[in-house]
Scaffold this motif. Structure first.
Motif, PDB file in Angstrom:
ATOM      1  N   ALA A  44       0.842  -1.194   0.000  1.00  0.00           N
ATOM      2  CA  ALA A  44       0.000   0.000   0.000  1.00  0.00           C
ATOM      3  C   ALA A  44       0.877   1.243   0.000  1.00  0.00           C
ATOM      4  CB  ALA A  44      -0.967  -0.001   1.171  1.00  0.00           C
ATOM      5  N   ILE A  45       1.925   1.198  -0.864  1.00  0.00           N
ATOM      6  CA  ILE A  45       2.843   2.330  -0.938  1.00  0.00           C
ATOM      7  C   ILE A  45       2.463   3.234  -2.106  1.00  0.00           C
ATOM      8  CG2 ILE A  45       4.712   1.032   0.144  1.00  0.00           C
ATOM      9  CD1 ILE A  45       5.971   0.750  -2.636  1.00  0.00           C
ATOM     10  N   GLY A  66      -4.146  -6.810   1.698  1.00  0.00           N
ATOM     11  CA  GLY A  66      -5.357  -7.545   1.380  1.00  0.00           C
ATOM     12  C   GLY A  66      -6.522  -6.652   1.023  1.00  0.00           C
ATOM     13  N   LYS A  67      -6.247  -5.377   0.830  1.00  0.00           N
ATOM     14  CA  LYS A  67      -7.258  -4.432   0.359  1.00  0.00           C
ATOM     15  C   LYS A  67      -6.560  -3.353  -0.458  1.00  0.00           C
ATOM     16  CE  LYS A  67      -7.117  -1.702   4.625  1.00  0.00           C
ATOM     17  NZ  LYS A  67      -7.912  -1.153   5.751  1.00  0.00           N
ATOM     18  N   GLY A  68      -7.251  -2.844  -1.459  1.00  0.00           N
ATOM     19  CA  GLY A  68      -6.647  -1.834  -2.318  1.00  0.00           C
ATOM     20  C   GLY A  68      -5.517  -2.396  -3.155  1.00  0.00           C
ATOM     21  N   SER A  69      -4.703  -1.506  -3.693  1.00  0.00           N
ATOM     22  CA  SER A  69      -3.565  -1.894  -4.531  1.00  0.00           C
ATOM     23  C   SER A  69      -2.278  -1.889  -3.732  1.00  0.00           C
ATOM     24  CB  SER A  69      -3.457  -0.944  -5.730  1.00  0.00           C
ATOM     25  OG  SER A  69      -4.597  -1.078  -6.573  1.00  0.00           O
ATOM     26  N   VAL A  70      -1.306  -2.669  -4.174  1.00  0.00           N
ATOM     27  CA  VAL A  70      -0.059  -2.816  -3.425  1.00  0.00           C
ATOM     28  C   VAL A  70       0.874  -1.643  -3.669  1.00  0.00           C
ATOM     29  CG1 VAL A  70       1.905  -4.330  -2.965  1.00  0.00           C
ATOM     30  CG2 VAL A  70      -0.312  -5.313  -3.594  1.00  0.00           C
ATOM     31  N   ILE A  71       1.025  -1.231  -4.934  1.00  0.00           N
ATOM     32  CA  ILE A  71       1.899  -0.106  -5.290  1.00  0.00           C
ATOM     33  C   ILE A  71       1.130   0.819  -6.213  1.00  0.00           C
ATOM     34  CG2 ILE A  71       4.033   0.603  -6.427  1.00  0.00           C
ATOM     35  CD1 ILE A  71       5.199  -2.144  -5.755  1.00  0.00           C
ATOM     36  N   ARG A  72       1.155   2.107  -5.894  1.00  0.00           N
ATOM     37  CA  ARG A  72       0.499   3.108  -6.735  1.00  0.00           C
ATOM     38  C   ARG A  72       1.550   4.123  -7.176  1.00  0.00           C
ATOM     39  NH1 ARG A  72      -4.692   4.375  -7.758  1.00  0.00           N
ATOM     40  NH2 ARG A  72      -5.338   2.785  -6.250  1.00  0.00           N
ATOM     41  N   ILE A  73       1.670   4.302  -8.500  1.00  0.00           N
ATOM     42  CA  ILE A  73       2.668   5.197  -9.077  1.00  0.00           C
ATOM     43  C   ILE A  73       1.967   6.442  -9.605  1.00  0.00           C
ATOM     44  CG2 ILE A  73       4.467   5.459 -10.807  1.00  0.00           C
ATOM     45  CD1 ILE A  73       4.794   2.411 -10.773  1.00  0.00           C
ATOM     46  N   GLY A  98      -1.713  -5.211  -8.321  1.00  0.00           N
ATOM     47  CA  GLY A  98      -0.347  -5.229  -7.811  1.00  0.00           C
ATOM     48  C   GLY A  98       0.328  -3.887  -8.006  1.00  0.00           C
ATOM     49  N   ILE A  99       0.248  -3.365  -9.248  1.00  0.00           N
ATOM     50  CA  ILE A  99       0.845  -2.066  -9.579  1.00  0.00           C
ATOM     51  C   ILE A  99      -0.183  -1.255 -10.357  1.00  0.00           C
ATOM     52  CG2 ILE A  99       2.682  -0.876 -10.838  1.00  0.00           C
ATOM     53  CD1 ILE A  99       4.342  -3.475 -10.594  1.00  0.00           C
ATOM     54  N   VAL A 100      -0.409  -0.029  -9.921  1.00  0.00           N
ATOM     55  CA  VAL A 100      -1.269   0.915 -10.631  1.00  0.00           C
ATOM     56  C   VAL A 100      -0.430   2.144 -10.972  1.00  0.00           C
ATOM     57  CG1 VAL A 100      -3.300   2.396 -10.534  1.00  0.00           C
ATOM     58  CG2 VAL A 100      -3.337   0.165  -9.416  1.00  0.00           C
ATOM     59  N   ALA A 101      -0.468   2.560 -12.232  1.00  0.00           N
ATOM     60  CA  ALA A 101       0.194   3.797 -12.648  1.00  0.00           C
ATOM     61  C   ALA A 101      -0.838   4.691 -13.321  1.00  0.00           C
ATOM     62  CB  ALA A 101       1.342   3.502 -13.603  1.00  0.00           C
ATOM     63  N   GLU A 102      -0.823   5.968 -12.995  1.00  0.00           N
ATOM     64  CA  GLU A 102      -1.878   6.847 -13.469  1.00  0.00           C
ATOM     65  C   GLU A 102      -1.316   8.193 -13.909  1.00  0.00           C
ATOM     66  OE1 GLU A 102      -6.373   8.151 -12.085  1.00  0.00           O
ATOM     67  OE2 GLU A 102      -5.055   7.102 -10.683  1.00  0.00           O
ATOM     68  N   GLY A 120      -3.116  -7.330 -12.273  1.00  0.00           N
ATOM     69  CA  GLY A 120      -1.657  -7.341 -12.189  1.00  0.00           C
ATOM     70  C   GLY A 120      -1.081  -5.939 -12.290  1.00  0.00           C
ATOM     71  N   ILE A 121      -0.863  -5.483 -13.534  1.00  0.00           N
ATOM     72  CA  ILE A 121      -0.284  -4.162 -13.803  1.00  0.00           C
ATOM     73  C   ILE A 121      -1.324  -3.347 -14.542  1.00  0.00           C
ATOM     74  CG2 ILE A 121       1.555  -2.910 -14.989  1.00  0.00           C
ATOM     75  CD1 ILE A 121       3.276  -5.475 -14.674  1.00  0.00           C
ATOM     76  N   ASP A 122      -1.745  -2.254 -13.946  1.00  0.00           N
ATOM     77  CA  ASP A 122      -2.826  -1.414 -14.472  1.00  0.00           C
ATOM     78  C   ASP A 122      -2.238  -0.074 -14.875  1.00  0.00           C
ATOM     79  OD1 ASP A 122      -5.219  -0.198 -15.082  1.00  0.00           O
ATOM     80  OD2 ASP A 122      -5.822   0.106 -12.983  1.00  0.00           O
ATOM     81  N   LEU A 123      -2.157   0.169 -16.183  1.00  0.00           N
ATOM     82  CA  LEU A 123      -1.619   1.427 -16.705  1.00  0.00           C
ATOM     83  C   LEU A 123      -2.768   2.297 -17.180  1.00  0.00           C
ATOM     84  CD1 LEU A 123       1.439   0.133 -18.790  1.00  0.00           C
ATOM     85  CD2 LEU A 123       1.318   0.665 -16.353  1.00  0.00           C
ATOM     86  N   ARG A 124      -2.949   3.425 -16.529  1.00  0.00           N
ATOM     87  CA  ARG A 124      -4.011   4.367 -16.863  1.00  0.00           C
ATOM     88  C   ARG A 124      -3.386   5.671 -17.366  1.00  0.00           C
ATOM     89  NH1 ARG A 124      -7.227   3.912 -11.043  1.00  0.00           N
ATOM     90  NH2 ARG A 124      -7.147   1.620 -10.877  1.00  0.00           N
ATOM     91  N   GLU A 125      -3.657   6.000 -18.620  1.00  0.00           N
ATOM     92  CA  GLU A 125      -3.068   7.199 -19.223  1.00  0.00           C
ATOM     93  C   GLU A 125      -1.560   7.233 -18.963  1.00  0.00           C
ATOM     94  OE1 GLU A 125      -5.575  10.869 -18.997  1.00  0.00           O
ATOM     95  OE2 GLU A 125      -6.716   9.656 -17.549  1.00  0.00           O
ATOM     96  N   THR A 126      -0.933   6.116 -19.274  1.00  0.00           N
ATOM     97  CA  THR A 126       0.507   5.946 -19.067  1.00  0.00           C
ATOM     98  C   THR A 126       1.170   5.748 -20.426  1.00  0.00           C
ATOM     99  OG1 THR A 126       0.202   4.997 -16.872  1.00  0.00           O
ATOM    100  CG2 THR A 126       2.257   4.486 -18.005  1.00  0.00           C
TER     101      THR A 126
END
Length: 405
Positions: A44-45, A66-73, A98-102, A120-126
């Motif tokens: 949750a960083i 166990g809730k939300g995303s693990v890493i947010r960029i 696991g990883i969200v980038a926005e 897994g890896i969620d790239l939003r406007e990346t």
């Protein structure tokens, strides 16, 4: 000047303080490199500045709550490398990953292992980023309840390469263009690669196997897919490569093998005046090599190889404009002509008709009998003395005599 910090030395066997990694990120200067010592770091960083976080693969675990995303960029020019990332939440509505980038660019997500994460890896406007050599699995849910291994949403000009995706749901590319997707291996999922409203992407050298669908292009335009292998797409839908309202595509030198349908072509091309090209593809040992649905515009089939399919091609839509398609220089293992001048081209055109077997396409209740002795006898008799007008599905004036892989 970039700085390097070693974090967590000597704490390899215990769960580090919940805030230690986030505190190190918050204290770091833009451009710093954080090299993590072996251990378990709580997730949750949030990364909001250019940083590199490196681990020793298999020895540095970032574990979510166990809730939300693990890493947010939330910053550009971030690198994550050599980490094990696990323990996201299970909510589809919030896309727990696991990883969200926005709204960022120039990311590098390399050599990580993601497990027990919904998405897994969620790239939003990346944009202009690289996702390479990661291994991704979802949570142990039923197939439709898993998340997507890789998700591109309004994301352009990225490189997605050499990733291994297993037992996730889909790999999706939506509203995204200019991406190069190559040398990925996807297995045991639903859509191994799914495009929606996506244009001018390049898909090459991928291997997709044991999925419900290998690659499916929907409402998209201008993409090239070449030298991919799709096999063992089975089940009630079971498609190697599918096209739905897709225009101006080139599909070249792909291998589709052991699928329920090799190619499934649904109203593609869609745009009037557009053309899709299928060149040099190997269409092997599928139940149906190419299945057409609602054809309205022209596709070109040049130099493809049809071998071992139960049915070479099929059309399931009465009144479709199947005759608009152009076939030239393909190999068909059911061609019955000769080559007297030994130029490698058959002396007479190859024609493929649908006789009595078209009944199972138009009347689903008869599919039970497809492949049965009854249907085979009816089809044989219909060829000898047609009791209904057969449908001409293709005519190739220069069929090849040899199957060259």
């Amino acid at each position: 000047m970039w700085r390097t910090a070693l974090l967590g030395w000597g704490l390899a066997t215990s769960l580090l303080n919940a805030s230690i990694l986030q505190e190190a990120i918050d204290r770091a200067s833009p451009g710093d490199i954080l090299r993590l010592a072996p251990g378990i770091y709580q997730g949750a960083i949030r990364i909001d500045k250019p940083l590199t976080i490196e681990g020793q693969e298999g020895r540095v675990i970032i574990r979510g709550e166990g809730k939300g995303s693990v890493i947010r960029i939330l910053a550009s020019s971030v690198t994550l490398k050599g980490l094990w990332i696990e323990g996201s939440g299970s909510e589809h509505s919030s896309i727990d990953a696991g990883i969200v980038a926005e709204k960022v660019s120039n990311l590098k997500i390399l050599d990580n292992r993601l497990r027990d994460v919904l998405f897994g890896i969620d790239l939003r406007e990346t944009h202009r980023s690289e996702v390479s050599r990661n291994h991704i699995t979802s949570k142990p849910f039923d197939l439709g309840l898993r998340g997507d291994a890789i998700r591109l949403w309004y994301s352009h000009d990225n490189t997605i390469s050499e990733n291994t995706i297993q037992e996730s749901r889909d790999f999706v590319v939506w509203y995204s263009s200019g991406n190069r997707i190559f040398k990925n291996h996807g297995m045991d999922g639903r859509y191994s690669l799914h495009f929606m409203y996506a244009g001018k992407n390049l898909v090459e050298d991928n291997l997709f196997e044991r999925n419900s669908v290998g690659i499916f292009f929907m409402y998209s335009e201008g993409t090239t897919a070449r030298n991919n292998t799709v096999k063992n797409s089975i089940g009630s839908f079971g498609v190697g490569i599918g096209m739905k309202d897709a225009s101006n595509f080139t599909l070249k030198e792909n291998t589709v093998i052991y699928n329920a349908r090799g190619f499934y072509i649904d109203q593609s091309p869609f745009q009037p005046g557009s053309v899709n090209r299928y060149e040099g593809n190997r269409i092997l040992y599928n139940t149906t090599g190419v299945q057409f649905h609602a054809t309205q515009h022209r596709s070109l089939f040049y130099g493809n190889l049809f071998k071992g399919n139960v049915e070479t091609i099929a059309n399931d839509t009465p009144g479709a404009k199947i005759r608009l398609n152009e076939w030239l220089g393909n190999y068909y293992d059911d061609y019955e002509g000769l080559d007297r001048n030994k130029d490698g081209i058959g002396d007479i055109p190859h024609h493929h008709y649908a006789y009595a077997d078209k009944l199972w396409l138009y009347y689903p209740a008869l599919r039970f009998f497809y492949g049965s002795t009854v249907m085979s006898v009816l089809n044989f008799l219909a060829k000898l003395a047609p009791f209904s007008e057969p449908d001409l599905l293709l005519e190739d004036s220069k069929p090849k005599m040899e199957a060259k892989f």
